[in-house]
Motif scaffolding. Structure first.
Motif: not given
Length: 262
Positions: A42-53
């Motif tokens: 079984l594979r799963y893909r979580t949502p992305h954490f993102r950070a930019n500055a």
């Protein structure tokens, strides 16, 4: 009085002159997706954490080289895959689990201590005559494979009945002097990813798994007061190399399925 064209005017240090113009961080609103296309995993893909500055560095007077970018550490990890009444497999970070360390590097494993070296960092080489303005960004998510069958068995009979994951991270925006290793923490972010997938191994492939709460993740926090960088966040090993896959049966002794890479 201000100091105008005075040779006695001491220029501001890099520490005093670097400016963080803007910081944005989020976890995408989409839920974790589940992929049952394989009869083995079984594979799963979580949502992305993102950070930019967005960062502004005024002219650098001396022959200094500074790298500005993102460093990340894992503070907590629970990652359990349950197989009915047989037991569970778990990815573990032994030193973190046992309280020997408070955090472990989440570097890409090549560019220590940085999370990566493409969009994640920018290097300013002095002397410079103009302002340097740039954006550094990073993202992170989970995309693992979990076997339908018990990982220490030769049989691939589906017995996976649940997946639970709870991980916490600290992400720092940092400037490091390449010659002196002087380190400036410019911003600190805390975030967490949680996951619970229910699985009915008796159902046909494609209809076994369902996402439980939380469907949406809590959003990251930009801290009002910076935290110092954990010493283990700056050095090898990183989490990927240090993690161990254990099989913990309902009865009997635990078994190391995949040892650490270092």
């Amino acid at each position: 009085m201000g100091c105008i064209q005075s040779i006695r005017c001491k220029p501001k240090s890099f520490r005093d002159s670097i400016i963080v113009l803007e910081v944005n961080t989020s976890i995408d609103p989409n839920p974790t997706s589940i992929d049952e296309s394989s009869s083995v995993v079984l594979r799963y893909r979580t949502p992305h954490f993102r950070a930019n500055a967005r960062v502004l560095v005024p002219p650098v007077a001396g022959k200094e080289t500074w790298t500005i970018g993102w460093i990340q550490a894992c503070n907590h990890m629970e990652f359990y895959n349950t197989y009915g009444n047989k037991g569970m497999s778990s990815w573990e970070l032994p030193d973190l689990r046992d309280g020997k360390i408070q955090a472990i590097s989440d570097s890409d494993g090549v560019n220590y201590p940085w999370y990566g070296n493409t969009t994640e960092t920018c290097t300013v080489v002095g002397p410079t005559k103009k302002d340097s303005k740039f954006t550094v960004s990073m993202n992170d998510n989970f995309y693992p494979s979990v076997t339908w069958g018990v990982p220490v068995s030769d049989s691939n009979v589906p017995q996976l009945s649940g997946i639970r994951r709870d991980q916490s991270f600290t992400t720092w925006l940092v400037a490091i002097n390449q010659a002196t290793s002087e380190t400036l923490v410019l911003q600190t972010i805390r975030w967490r990813m949680r996951l619970h997938i229910r699985v009915d191994p008796e159902r046909p492939l494609g209809r076994r798994a369902a996402l439980d709460e939380p469907v949406a993740q809590e959003q990251p926090r930009v801290l009002g007061r910076n935290e110092p960088i954990a010493s283990n966040a700056m050095v090898k090993p990183n989490a990927n190399d240090a993690q161990v896959l254990m099989w913990r049966p309902k009865s009997g002794d635990p078994v190391v399925v995949i040892p650490p890479k270092y």
